[in-house]
Scaffold this motif. Structure first.
Motif, PDB file in Angstrom:
ATOM      1  N   CYS A  10       0.855  -1.186   0.000  1.00 45.53           N
ATOM      2  CA  CYS A  10       0.000   0.000   0.000  1.00 45.53           C
ATOM      3  C   CYS A  10       0.897   1.244   0.000  1.00 45.53           C
ATOM      4  N   CYS A  13       0.297   3.343   3.539  1.00 46.67           N
ATOM      5  CA  CYS A  13       0.630   2.906   4.898  1.00 46.67           C
ATOM      6  C   CYS A  13       1.609   1.732   4.920  1.00 46.67           C
ATOM      7  N   SER A  15       1.373  -1.356   4.174  1.00 44.23           N
ATOM      8  CA  SER A  15       0.895  -2.716   4.441  1.00 44.23           C
ATOM      9  C   SER A  15       1.161  -3.565   3.205  1.00 44.23           C
ATOM     10  N   CYS A  30      -7.022  -1.221   0.683  1.00 45.56           N
ATOM     11  CA  CYS A  30      -6.226  -1.529   1.865  1.00 45.56           C
ATOM     12  C   CYS A  30      -7.168  -1.622   3.062  1.00 45.56           C
ATOM     13  N   CYS A  33      -6.028   1.399   5.685  1.00 50.34           N
ATOM     14  CA  CYS A  33      -6.259   2.825   5.421  1.00 50.34           C
ATOM     15  C   CYS A  33      -7.256   3.067   4.278  1.00 50.34           C
TER      16      CYS A  33
END
Ligand SMILES: [Zn+2]
Length: 203
Positions: A10, A13, A15, A30, A33
């Motif tokens: 992502c 953020c 991830s 995501c 977020c």
């Protein structure tokens, strides 16, 4: 490169997710977020190349023809994009001319050239010479290409000036409008699929 499953990170953020194939209409978000990770039903390479060539033609039109013409009591004047950049260079805020030239002429020009370059090779299943550099440059150019801001500025100018002068949008403005839509469509995240499509042939 090993044949490990493809991962998506992502952008907002960091991830990490395992990527899955999406069908048309599906969107991957995501979970942390809610940023969009990918969309299904992307344009094919042929479609992207056709749109890039159309963008190249529109870019020539947008720069060759005046974007705005003004007339008052028999006197008339018209300006192309390049002439408006030159006019800025002669004014009091000349550094703005460099920024305007970069964001409305140079960055879109480079985007179109690079897109046509990588896509014409991708069409025959090959990675273009300098593929990685071209793709990274495309990512870096995206925030610098501000045709939509320029288009909005011209439209505001037309509305503001219309009360005082006779203002006409030129052929260049129509081309600029269509080019803005095309650039957003083709230079977005859709082009990133080339990394996966050409994974086996990227040197
Ligand atoms: Zn996220």
């Amino acid at each position: 490169m090993t044949s490990s499953p493809a991962w998506i990170i992502c952008e907002h953020c960091d991830s990490v997710y395992q990527s899955t194939a999406l069908v048309k209409g599906q969107t991957a978000r995501c979970v942390r977020c809610a940023a969009i990770l990918g969309r299904g039903g992307q344009l094919s390479i042929q479609q992207l190349l056709a749109l890039s060539i159309s963008a190249a033609v529109l870019f020539i039109f947008a720069n060759a023809f005046p974007v705005i013409s003004i007339s008052l009591q028999g006197l008339s004047n018209q300006a192309t994009l390049w002439q408006s950049v030159q006019a800025l260079a002669q004014g009091q805020i000349s550094p703005m001319a460099a920024v305007a030239g970069l964001t409305i002429i140079l960055a879109p020009f480079l985007q179109i050239v690079l897109l046509c370059w990588v896509l014409s090779f991708a069409l025959v299943g090959r990675a273009a010479p300098g593929f990685k550099t071209c793709m990274r440059t495309l990512e870096h150019l995206r925030p610098w290409s501000m045709l939509e801001v320029c288009l909005l500025g011209i439209l505001v100018a037309i509305v503001k000036l219309a009360g005082m002068l006779d203002v006409h949008p030129g052929l260049g403005l129509w081309a600029l409008g269509m080019l803005t839509v095309l650039i957003i469509l083709i230079s977005g995240k859709g082009i990133r699929r080339l990394w996966d499509d050409l994974a086996g042939v990227i040197p």
